[in-house]
Scaffold this motif. Structure first.
Motif: not given
Length: 152
Positions: A26-37, A39-53
């Motif tokens: 439910k909060q995968l987008h927070h991982v970029q703030n928790l791990c030094d390695r 650098h960045q995450t962003k939603l490339h396609q779709g409207e929801d981070w946790h939707h299968n599509e």
């Protein structure tokens, strides 16, 4: 020599399996703030981070090198606290025809959890090494995330 392989690693952590699964489900987008390695995450396609599509774009460091890939969720098993991911694009496509990551959070009897990472892959050729850099990367990220989850 086979081009198909599977590597699993299990890491003991202090935070509960529920906290771990909630973060990845439910909060995968927070991982970029928790791990030094990471650098960045962003939603490339779709409207929801946790939707299968939906497809996410990740920038991270593997073996000392900045790398990118795309990731999508293939399945979520809430009862077993397991999420199956497909990784593709970027460096992964140069080395692997198939690259899947399976995350599982398992409760320990005396508190804490076991985080199991499984990498299923098919190399593009016999010259490609198994993805041991990813095993090391996820060990480090697991340690970083666990420290954060203990504070939460």
């Amino acid at each position: 020599m086979s081009l198909v392989g599977k590597i699993s690693t299990e890491i003991g952590v202090h935070a509960s399996a529920e906290k771990w699964f909630n973060l990845f489900a439910k909060q995968l987008h927070h991982v970029q703030n928790l791990c030094d390695r990471v650098h960045q995450t962003k939603l490339h396609q779709g409207e929801d981070w946790h939707h299968n599509e939906s497809i996410k774009h990740w920038t991270y460091v593997i073996d000392g090198k900045v790398t990118t890939c795309h990731e999508s969720i293939e399945s979520v098993d809430q009862a077993n606290k397991t999420i199956n991911y497909k990784l593709f694009g970027g460096e992964i496509d140069h080395q692997f025809k198939v690259f899947k990551l399976i995350f599982q959070a398992i409760n320990k009897n005396r508190g804490g959890a076991i985080i199991k990472w499984t990498f299923e892959y098919e190399k593009t050729s016999e010259e490609v090494d198994p993805p041991y850099g990813y095993v090391e990367y996820f060990h480090k990220c697991t340690s970083d995330i666990d420290a954060h989850l203990l504070k939460a």
